[in-house]
Design an enzyme around this catalytic site. Structure first.
Site, PDB file in Angstrom:
ATOM      1  N   SER A  91      26.771  15.536 -20.582  1.00 35.90           N
ATOM      2  CA  SER A  91      25.387  15.685 -21.031  1.00 35.90           C
ATOM      3  C   SER A  91      24.490  15.000 -20.022  1.00 35.90           C
ATOM      4  CB  SER A  91      25.196  15.041 -22.409  1.00 35.90           C
ATOM      5  OG  SER A  91      25.999  15.674 -23.385  1.00 35.90           O
TER       6      SER A  91
ATOM      7  N   ASN B 273      21.273  12.338 -14.361  1.00 37.67           N
ATOM      8  CA  ASN B 273      22.178  12.211 -13.219  1.00 37.67           C
ATOM      9  C   ASN B 273      23.013  10.931 -13.251  1.00 37.67           C
ATOM     10  OD1 ASN B 273      21.100  14.651 -12.137  1.00 37.67           O
ATOM     11  ND2 ASN B 273      19.363  13.474 -11.340  1.00 37.67           N
ATOM     12  N   ARG B 274      23.268  10.442 -14.451  1.00 37.32           N
ATOM     13  CA  ARG B 274      24.084   9.252 -14.652  1.00 37.32           C
ATOM     14  C   ARG B 274      23.454   7.977 -14.074  1.00 37.32           C
ATOM     15  NH1 ARG B 274      25.741  12.240 -17.812  1.00 37.32           N
ATOM     16  NH2 ARG B 274      27.894  12.765 -18.324  1.00 37.32           N
ATOM     17  N   LEU B 275      22.184   8.020 -13.715  1.00 37.77           N
ATOM     18  CA  LEU B 275      21.495   6.824 -13.221  1.00 37.77           C
ATOM     19  C   LEU B 275      20.816   6.147 -14.410  1.00 37.77           C
ATOM     20  CD1 LEU B 275      20.056   8.173  -9.851  1.00 37.77           C
ATOM     21  CD2 LEU B 275      22.100   6.778 -10.242  1.00 37.77           C
TER      22      LEU B 275
END
Length: 217
Positions: free
Chosen positions: A12, A194-196
């Site tokens: 996600s 973006n997983r940041l």
């Protein structure tokens, strides 16, 4: 034939909110209360459910989901059977971590700290606030011990139901009560694209205050 779902392909992309130092309280308990109230307002399913992780004297961990029952200035309170596996581990190693995950808000909170039993009066007061069936259940379950079948539980439930029949209140069993997790570290995690992700951690200081740091995701 339908292709099996690949776990590696499940992902996600979080984008609902941001988490900045300027927007949070200087107190992690106050900040937690803000997030908890937002989770309750959003009607997040089982918002008070938390993963309680403990370890035995050898450092072997175990985890289970329990419910947060109070947020006090000193920390987080839950109730359970003192003789359960978690109770035994806390007696051997009085440290634990709590993890809350609210996917609807793309948020996670991780708490680490020392654990102590709450006073008997507080355990008594909470026990009396429980439904009578739950009170009987606390007497009926030899939690975490092997039993032959479910009939054992049903017979114990019937036994204690009869024992306390006619009494206005069911007394709290001595093997059941509350624990206070006094936090030393609390991390707030907000999902980002973006997983940041945003991560802010509160670390207890020797002076009794809190230091806040941003962590890389």
């Amino acid at each position: 034939m339908e292709k099996p779902l690949s776990l590696a392909d499940i992902r996600s992309n979080y984008s609902k909110k941001i988490l900045t130092r300027d927007a949070v309280s200087d107190s992690p308990l106050q900040q937690f209360d803000v997030w908890m109230q937002e989770a309750l307002t959003a009607q997040v399913e089982e918002a008070t459910a938390m993963t309680l992780s403990t370890a035995d004297k050898n450092g072997r961990p175990s985890a289970r989901v329990v419910l947060l029952k109070a947020l006090e200035p000193e920390g987080f309170i839950f109730y359970t059977n003192y003789e359960s596996r978690k109770g035994q581990q806390l007696a051997e190693n009085p440290f634990a971590s709590l993890t809350f995950f609210w996917p609807a808000l793309e948020r996670q909170v991780r708490i680490e700290g020392k654990v102590q039993r709450v006073d008997q009066a507080s355990s008594d007061a909470y026990f009396q606030s429980r439904p009578r069936g739950s009170q009987i259940g606390a007497w009926s379950s030899p939690q975490s011990t092997p039993i032959e079948n479910r009939q054992v539980l049903e017979e114990l439930e019937q036994q204690y139901t009869q024992q306390f029949e006619g009494q206005d209140t069911v007394p709290r069993p001595g093997h059941w009560g509350g624990y206070l997790v006094k936090p030393e570290r609390i991390e707030f995690w907000q999902g980002r694209p973006n997983r940041l992700h945003d991560r802010l951690v509160y670390l207890a200081t020797e002076e009794g205050g809190w230091k806040i740091e941003r962590l890389a995701p």
